[in-house]
Design an enzyme around this catalytic site. Structure first.
Site, short mmCIF file in Angstrom:
data_model
loop_
_atom_site.label_atom_id
_atom_site.label_comp_id
_atom_site.label_asym_id
_atom_site.label_seq_id
_atom_site.Cartn_x
_atom_site.Cartn_y
_atom_site.Cartn_z
N SER A 138 0.81 -1.22 0.00
CA SER A 138 0.00 0.00 0.00
C SER A 138 0.85 1.28 0.00
O SER A 138 0.48 2.25 -0.64
CB SER A 138 -0.97 0.00 1.18
OG SER A 138 -0.27 -0.17 2.38
N GLU A 173 -1.57 -10.46 8.60
CA GLU A 173 -2.56 -11.54 8.57
C GLU A 173 -1.92 -12.92 8.64
O GLU A 173 -2.55 -13.90 9.04
CB GLU A 173 -3.40 -11.46 7.28
CG GLU A 173 -4.25 -10.23 7.11
CD GLU A 173 -5.60 -10.31 7.83
OE1 GLU A 173 -5.75 -11.16 8.73
OE2 GLU A 173 -6.48 -9.52 7.48
N LYS A 182 0.56 -16.49 0.80
CA LYS A 182 1.93 -15.94 0.75
C LYS A 182 2.27 -15.15 2.01
O LYS A 182 3.45 -14.91 2.30
CB LYS A 182 2.16 -15.11 -0.51
CG LYS A 182 1.27 -13.88 -0.69
CD LYS A 182 1.70 -12.66 0.08
CE LYS A 182 0.62 -11.61 0.12
NZ LYS A 182 0.90 -10.49 1.02
N1 LIG Z 1 -1.60 -2.89 3.44
C1 LIG Z 1 -1.36 -3.53 2.33
O1 LIG Z 1 -0.36 -3.28 1.66
C2 LIG Z 1 -2.33 -4.55 1.82
C3 LIG Z 1 -3.23 -5.18 2.67
N2 LIG Z 1 -4.07 -6.12 2.18
C4 LIG Z 1 -5.03 -6.79 3.06
O2 LIG Z 1 -6.05 -5.85 3.42
C5 LIG Z 1 -6.55 -6.16 4.72
C6 LIG Z 1 -6.47 -4.91 5.60
O3 LIG Z 1 -5.10 -4.61 5.71
P1 LIG Z 1 -4.60 -3.16 6.17
O4 LIG Z 1 -5.51 -2.10 5.69
O5 LIG Z 1 -3.18 -3.10 5.78
O6 LIG Z 1 -4.74 -3.29 7.76
P2 LIG Z 1 -4.89 -2.12 8.82
O7 LIG Z 1 -4.58 -2.73 10.12
O8 LIG Z 1 -4.17 -0.92 8.39
O9 LIG Z 1 -6.45 -1.78 8.77
C7 LIG Z 1 -7.40 -2.73 9.20
C8 LIG Z 1 -8.75 -2.31 8.71
O10 LIG Z 1 -9.70 -3.31 9.08
C9 LIG Z 1 -10.75 -2.70 9.82
N3 LIG Z 1 -11.27 -3.60 10.82
C10 LIG Z 1 -10.56 -4.39 11.65
N4 LIG Z 1 -11.39 -5.06 12.48
C11 LIG Z 1 -12.64 -4.67 12.15
C12 LIG Z 1 -13.93 -5.00 12.63
N5 LIG Z 1 -14.10 -5.89 13.63
N6 LIG Z 1 -14.99 -4.41 12.06
C13 LIG Z 1 -14.83 -3.54 11.06
N7 LIG Z 1 -13.64 -3.19 10.56
C14 LIG Z 1 -12.56 -3.75 11.10
C15 LIG Z 1 -10.15 -1.45 10.42
O11 LIG Z 1 -11.20 -0.59 10.65
P3 LIG Z 1 -11.10 0.78 11.48
O12 LIG Z 1 -10.39 1.73 10.58
O13 LIG Z 1 -12.51 1.12 11.72
O14 LIG Z 1 -10.31 0.43 12.72
C16 LIG Z 1 -9.21 -1.00 9.29
O15 LIG Z 1 -9.91 -0.30 8.33
C17 LIG Z 1 -5.71 -7.33 5.24
O16 LIG Z 1 -6.41 -8.52 5.01
C18 LIG Z 1 -4.45 -7.27 4.37
O17 LIG Z 1 -3.84 -8.55 4.22
C19 LIG Z 1 -4.11 -6.44 0.86
C20 LIG Z 1 -3.25 -5.82 -0.02
C21 LIG Z 1 -2.29 -4.85 0.39
O1 LIG Z 2 -0.45 -8.05 0.65
C1 LIG Z 2 0.39 -7.20 0.64
C2 LIG Z 2 1.10 -6.81 -0.59
O2 LIG Z 2 0.51 -7.35 -1.72
C3 LIG Z 2 0.77 -6.52 1.89
O3 LIG Z 2 1.60 -7.35 2.61
P1 LIG Z 2 1.68 -7.20 4.18
O4 LIG Z 2 0.29 -7.43 4.70
O5 LIG Z 2 2.67 -8.22 4.61
O6 LIG Z 2 2.14 -5.80 4.47
#
Ligand SMILES: NC(=O)C1=CN([C@@H]2O[C@H](COP(=O)(O)OP(=O)(O)OC[C@H]3O[C@@H](n4cnc5c(N)ncnc54)[C@H](OP(=O)(O)O)[C@@H]3O)[C@@H](O)[C@H]2O)C=CC1
Ligand SMILES: O=C(CO)COP(=O)(O)O
Length: 311
Positions: free
Chosen positions: A119, A260, A170
């Protein structure tokens, strides 16, 4: 101000963590009418999704079911497309995010979005590519056009199970590779670990009905390479920190956002025990995270297994 271009859609993004924010910036690039919802929003989820053509969930795994259950009670536009951008497995059920969405809201087309998408790089405007996968080709094409831009190339794919599992599995391997780098085991070890782990991911994926060739694409090998080669990855950071002597709790507390792979390792090994799927790397990651073995024992355990053919 309401946009007047006819190809512009109303898009709702659920979750304003790292990934939700990056997806938000991509949708903004294309000037779609955008609504972001998180638990901090002053308006309800029902209000946020009203009249949405596309609803994109970017919450972490632990939030998926509660969000899907809430949306189940809300009136959506009949043609609204649901998009799952979460990479994880549910603890109790072992289900993937898309299985949860599909079981709770079966009447709407579902698209999985996954790829090598750190991200922070996307937020910095660096070029990237991703995959949008669905059994519904029109739905996948709609999401492709919502996100595609000069800096973000979006491919459609008809194997949502494979695309989703590539991104999910992964994360466990990135913990192993982070640990490998943290121990300074070298490029040969890292290359072997990534390559053998891909075989392991394919073994699990095929069992769950995915197409093997999907894992050679962006959402499989592509995301494996991104996550295993970047210290922007939170999963990689967890493995690296453990190799530096930190406890799992400290490592998790020190990262920004969600790794995760920690939970996925545990759920995955439970599934593979039940279904008798051989996942040595994921199993050693799980045992390491549970504190059953040291990192040194994990390395030795992987190297000292019985000799066998490559395939
Ligand atoms: N960061 C990255 O580079 C990437 C992440 N992902 C995937 O995206 C997903 C989110 O990752 P990321 O954004 O980085 O994680 P963050 O920890 O930054 O954010 C988590 C998000 O999930 C929400 N959330 C968590 N628990 C709850 C709940 N019980 N009810 C509602 N909302 C909830 C949070 O909401 P709130 O804001 O309200 O707290 C927040 O928006 C993961 O599965 C990750 O693997 C996929 C591709 C890239
Ligand atoms: O899924 C991701 C990149 O594609 C983000 O990886 P991480 O959740 O390990 O930061």
């Amino acid at each position: 101000m309401q946009n007047m271009r006819s190809d512009l859609k109303k898009v709702t993004i659920i979750g304003s963590g790292a990934w939700g924010s990056a997806l938000t910036s991509l949708v903004k690039t294309n000037q779609h009418h955008l609504q972001v919802w998180s638990r901090q929003s002053p308006y309800s989820l029902a209000e946020a999704v009203a009249d949405s053509d596309a609803i994109i969930s970017a919450v972490s795994m632990k939030g998926v079911r509660v969000i899907a259950e809430t949306l189940q009670t809300v009136k959506l536009l009949p043609h609204a497309v649901l998009v799952s951008a979460t990479k994880g497995l549910e603890t109790i059920t072992g289900q993937t995010p898309s299985q949860i969405w599909q079981s709770l809201i079966p009447d709407h087309p579902l698209v999985v979005l996954s790829g090598p998408n750190l991200s922070e790089e996307i937020m910095a405007g660096k070029p990237a590519a991703t995959v949008v996968a669905s059994k519904d080709e029109n739905a996948a094409q709609l999401i492709q056009h919502i996100f595609a831009s000069r800096n973000f190339r979006v491919y459609t794919n008809s194997d949502p199970v494979g695309v989703e599992l590539g991104g999910t599995l992964k994360n466990v391997i990135a913990i192993a590779v982070g640990a490998c780098d943290g121990l300074n085991l070298g490029t040969n070890a890292k290359s072997a670990l990534i390559t053998r782990s891909l075989i392991e991911i394919i073994r699990v994926g095929v069992y769950f009905g995915a197409q093997p060739e999907t894992f050679w694409g962006l959402s499989g090998l592509g995301d494996l390479l991104a996550t295993c080669n970047s210290n922007l990855s939170r999963n990689y950071q967890v493995g690296y920190a453990i190799a530096q002597g930190q406890s799992l709790e400290t490592a998790i507390a020190n990262i920004h956002g969600t790794a995760e792979g920690v939970n996925t390792a545990s759920v995955l090994v439970g599934i593979c025990d039940r279904e008798k799927i051989y996942v040595p790397v994921s199993r050693y990651v799980h045992r390491l995270l549970k504190g059953e073995i040291t990192l040194q024992q994990a390395v030795e355990g992987l190297m000292e297994r019985d000799l066998k053919p490559e395939n």
